[in-house]
Scaffold this motif. Structure first.
Motif, short mmCIF file in Angstrom:
data_model
loop_
_atom_site.label_atom_id
_atom_site.label_comp_id
_atom_site.label_asym_id
_atom_site.label_seq_id
_atom_site.Cartn_x
_atom_site.Cartn_y
_atom_site.Cartn_z
N ARG B 84 -32.38 18.00 -36.09
CA ARG B 84 -33.37 17.24 -37.09
C ARG B 84 -33.74 17.21 -38.49
NH1 ARG B 84 -34.82 12.61 -32.58
NH2 ARG B 84 -35.43 14.09 -30.90
N PRO B 85 -33.57 16.44 -39.09
CA PRO B 85 -34.26 16.83 -40.67
C PRO B 85 -35.19 17.47 -40.57
CG PRO B 85 -33.76 14.67 -40.64
CD PRO B 85 -33.70 14.73 -39.09
N TYR B 86 -35.18 19.13 -41.43
CA TYR B 86 -36.03 19.92 -40.96
C TYR B 86 -37.88 19.13 -41.58
CZ TYR B 86 -36.95 20.77 -45.96
OH TYR B 86 -37.26 20.92 -47.18
N LEU B 87 -37.70 18.98 -42.12
CA LEU B 87 -39.39 17.89 -42.12
C LEU B 87 -39.68 17.07 -40.98
CD1 LEU B 87 -39.95 16.99 -46.02
CD2 LEU B 87 -40.68 18.21 -44.76
N LYS B 344 -40.46 9.49 -36.09
CA LYS B 344 -40.65 10.02 -35.24
C LYS B 344 -39.37 9.53 -33.88
CE LYS B 344 -44.64 8.86 -33.35
NZ LYS B 344 -45.79 8.19 -32.69
N ASN B 345 -38.92 8.72 -35.22
CA ASN B 345 -38.12 7.97 -34.56
C ASN B 345 -37.16 8.23 -34.79
OD1 ASN B 345 -38.71 6.42 -31.98
ND2 ASN B 345 -40.33 5.30 -33.24
N ILE B 346 -36.46 9.22 -35.86
CA ILE B 346 -35.16 9.46 -36.29
C ILE B 346 -33.92 10.08 -35.58
CG2 ILE B 346 -34.74 11.80 -37.82
CD1 ILE B 346 -35.18 8.85 -38.78
N PRO B 347 -33.23 9.45 -35.16
CA PRO B 347 -31.91 10.13 -34.01
C PRO B 347 -32.19 12.08 -34.18
CG PRO B 347 -30.59 9.12 -36.06
CD PRO B 347 -32.16 9.04 -36.26
N LYS B 348 -31.60 12.51 -33.47
CA LYS B 348 -30.94 13.81 -32.90
C LYS B 348 -29.60 13.77 -34.05
CE LYS B 348 -30.90 14.10 -28.33
NZ LYS B 348 -31.06 14.63 -27.29
#
Lengths: 489, 489
Positions: B84-87, B344-348
């Protein structure tokens, strides 16, 4: 497994294709009915390598509303999963009421892989699975288990076809060829496992997928039939099961608890300091040895749960524990099995979770206020024992505290809260209403403690009229339990 | 960094110990005030090895109510975080309104470790951190950044002491001794990094922890002062920041969109089939190359979002995408920054997320219904551009669809829904109310598209009067964007 599906074994390819179109539309209609009926469905998709699970998945969802289903691919295999009980990630995949979860590989895949390795089959594993599926069905979840099968020759053919196509070649590994080599042996292992997990409440369905069109036709027919029948008649509940046996320790009814004990201020300070010091040390060992600890706090309103939890937490390393305050369930939580929100908060190994109120709400407030139907809260005693057993089998220390005070002491504290401005926020109308039901609660609590006081997850009644005495007893209990677990007692 | 803390530099040990007792109680009182004021606090605890972070943490929480704070140890370092993005993991640690999160190691630790390795410092990294902290402060989060420092000699002494004690020896590794060796170099690197991230809205505080009592006294004083001042005057908002620059592409106002185009049934079927086939292929490549894809769907009520999302999802591998339906925020979501639930719902990586309604609710319904204050929704244009920029820097394909129909067509569809029993559930009073506000919405949507139509996350206006035309345009747009990203265009 012997359930007769209403399907035509001699169907031709063209007829099957027509039927598939129709069945997909039917499934989409049923999806809407499921939503309305609030019936949750879990579909497990297992099968041999290259048996067409991906394709089957596409067929299932091809007309479904994607907002009402969720696909999980190989749940339970993420690196972080090893730090929780192995059923933990699967509890995270159960759908909301009226929705569908499809698991491509499930808790069975983990089992299959284990048996491939050494051909041994742990009984406790099967028991856990059985319990899990039974708990879901008892709560109204429809569990459908599909196994896609193909012959060794067909698998070979498919692997070669994948390999020959530049865009799919990467999907075939050495591992797949080993699987092909051993296909018949493995099928035998799988069959025996499937037999052992072919529960009345959640039966297995083989899908012969040597011809994809026939497999799709069979699978879609089965899904439509099973969902229809669940909508018509409900999910089969598990009435006839044998009562599970737990090692229950006899307890004292609340009315016989002696609440007169106390501790002097000097002793309190001295003992508190010593207990804290020792607990800090033990917490380090627990962390190092990756032992999980679950501490559950229940008790009368104003019995001192908050203060006791604070004192205990101040003796712990803040990097190693969480406090979970449990309030009335949210809409999302109500739309799941009641244990769902507690499974989500199970600690990592080496960590401690303190639950401020717990899953026992099921047999207290939910029972007395009618939030859970009688048949369901009565099942909860067993379900809870099973839940805690699962934790203790995993290696967790599980302790449940009942903070006990008498009715007079509660009144004193309520009035004190009412008369002290800084404490007024701690007293609500609901507290007074609950107080009126003291006697009903006492019956419920006595029954709860009597039925769930297991050897592996015992209740500890904490005499709470003297707050300091209560805090020390809790610290001592936790300290002794950790020492015992660590072999330092 | 130059803020003057109200503390006594010449305090004696005994005086400090008295003060520490007092400050802990004060902090516990402030915790209750925070809850009441709904003010969320994030405390970052960074520092050199053996500088006493664990002890500092214990001091901070020692009198706090454990139900209202949460400690995160080394967030962002779990194996799954690399996908995921590091943030992303840090968005998961922000507290609810009125609660406290304490991060032992934070987004800075990841930065420090990166610089130790090659002494290079990516500017985009600092920018991301700045943006993140600014977004939190603008939303009323108090961000406190502590750095615990000790001398090389003191560190040596502490490492030796740990090593000599049987119960703590395991905590000292070769790694720590390397750190000690390089302590002064590292401190220089850290100082320069701290200077660059010493933002007005979230300043750094050094804590000299060579004497623990002095360190604790300083730290607790700082915390008490900063929280008090935030309770009195609010969290410093970032008024004077330069407007962030984004590459914005000029757009056409909605009223000038030509809605007359359509497609014949025959063409539709043919094109749909071809697009689906190609998309399926591309989805495989995306998966293999670990490219994440974020697709956002907005549009007028009854514009056909649901149907378009279904058609698109049927062209995708169900193992590789999720549909996130976005409804009114829950209580928990309302108690966090509005972007929290979307982060929270950002994709892998390698996966696709389709958002059915999105973060743009902030500048549509929340703006028009007054759910967000004007100053906040006006900031949202920048915040959203930053959010999408973060995703695109991470490597994601980001596309936003506005499904457009005209007022007449909407009326036709509303009436059709009202008059068709199977469709009646799709039309509500709210839809009619929203329709009355069409003109206001059109102003808001035009402004939204104009201000957020960035090169890296463009809007695509989909002419929706002809549903089939709309679906094909969406498939084609996604297909072309994936081809471009994969270098296959």
């Amino acid at each position: 497994m012997n359930e007769k599906a209403v399907l035509n074994e001699n169907i031709t390819k063209d007829e099957a294709k027509e039927q598939i179109k129709f069945l997909k539309k039917e499934l989409a209609n049923l999806q809407r009915e499921l939503k309305e009926a609030k019936l949750p469905v879990i579909i497990l998709l297992e099968g041999l390598g290259a048996s067409g699970k991906g394709n089957a998945l596409s067929e299932i969802i091809s007309e479904l509303d994607p907002r009402l289903f969720k696909v999980y691919t190989r749940p339970g295999t993420a690196p972080q999963d090893v730090r929780r009980p192995y059923l933990h990630p699967f509890w995270g995949t159960i759908p909301s009421n009226g929705e569908i979860s499809i698991l491509e590989h499930s808790w069975y895949n983990i089992a299959f892989n284990k048996i491939y390795e050494d051909n041994s089959l742990s009984n406790s594993y099967i028991k856990s699975i059985n319990t899990f599926e039974r708990q879901l069905c008892d709560d109204g979840y429809l569990v459908i288990k599909l196994f896609l099968s193909i012959t060794k020759q067909e698998q070979q053919k498919r692997l070669l076809a994948l390999q020959d196509n530049a865009s799919t070649a990467w999907r075939v590994s050495e591992h797949d060829w080993v699987g092909n080599e051993k296909l018949n042996d493995r099928l035998e292992i799988i069959n025996s496992f499937i037999e052992k997990t072919d529960f009345d409440h959640a039966k297995w369905e083989y899908i012969d997928n040597n011809k994809r069109w026939f497999g799709s036709y069979t699978m879609l027919s089965l899904l439509v039939n099973k969902i229809k029948s669940a909508l018509d008649m409900g999910v089969p509940m598990v009435h006839s099961r044998k009562e599970a046996k737990f090692d229950i320790v006899k307890t004292t009814p609340l009315k016989d608890i002696d609440l007169s004990e106390g501790v002097s201020d000097d002793d309190y300070k001295k003992i508190l300091k010593a207990e804290k010091k020792r607990l800090q040390e033990l917490h380090g060992y627990i962390y190092k040895k990756k032992i999980p600890v679950v501490l559950a706090f229940e008790g009368w309103d104003a019995a001192g749960k908050g203060g006791a939890i604070r004192r205990l937490s101040w003796a712990l390393d803040p990097r190693g524990f969480d406090v979970i305050p449990v309030a009335a369930p949210t809409a999302d939580e109500l739309a799941h099995h009641y244990l769902w929100r507690f499974w989500k908060n199970i600690p990592k190994d080496g960590h401690i979770t303190l639950f401020d109120r717990t899953w026992y709400g099921r047999v207290m407030v939910e029972r007395l206020e009618g939030f859970a139907p009688e048949v369901r809260w009565k099942q909860a005693f067993t379900e809870i024992n099973e839940f805690e057993k699962e934790l203790s089998n995993w290696g967790a220390v599980v302790i449940k505290f009942w903070l006990h005070i008498d009715k007079k002491e509660q009144l004193r504290r309520f009035e004190d809260r009412q008369n002290t401005p800084e404490k007024q926020h701690k007293i609500t109308d609901e507290d007074w209403r609950n107080r009126e039901k003291w006697d009903e609660y006492e019956v419920a609590v006595d029954e709860m403690i009597e039925k769930t006081n297991t050897v592996t997850a015992p209740w500890v009644i904490v005499e709470g009229n003297d707050k300091k005495f209560a805090r020390l007893k809790i610290l001592r209990t936790v300290r002794e339990a950790l020492e015992k677990k660590l072999g330092l007692d």
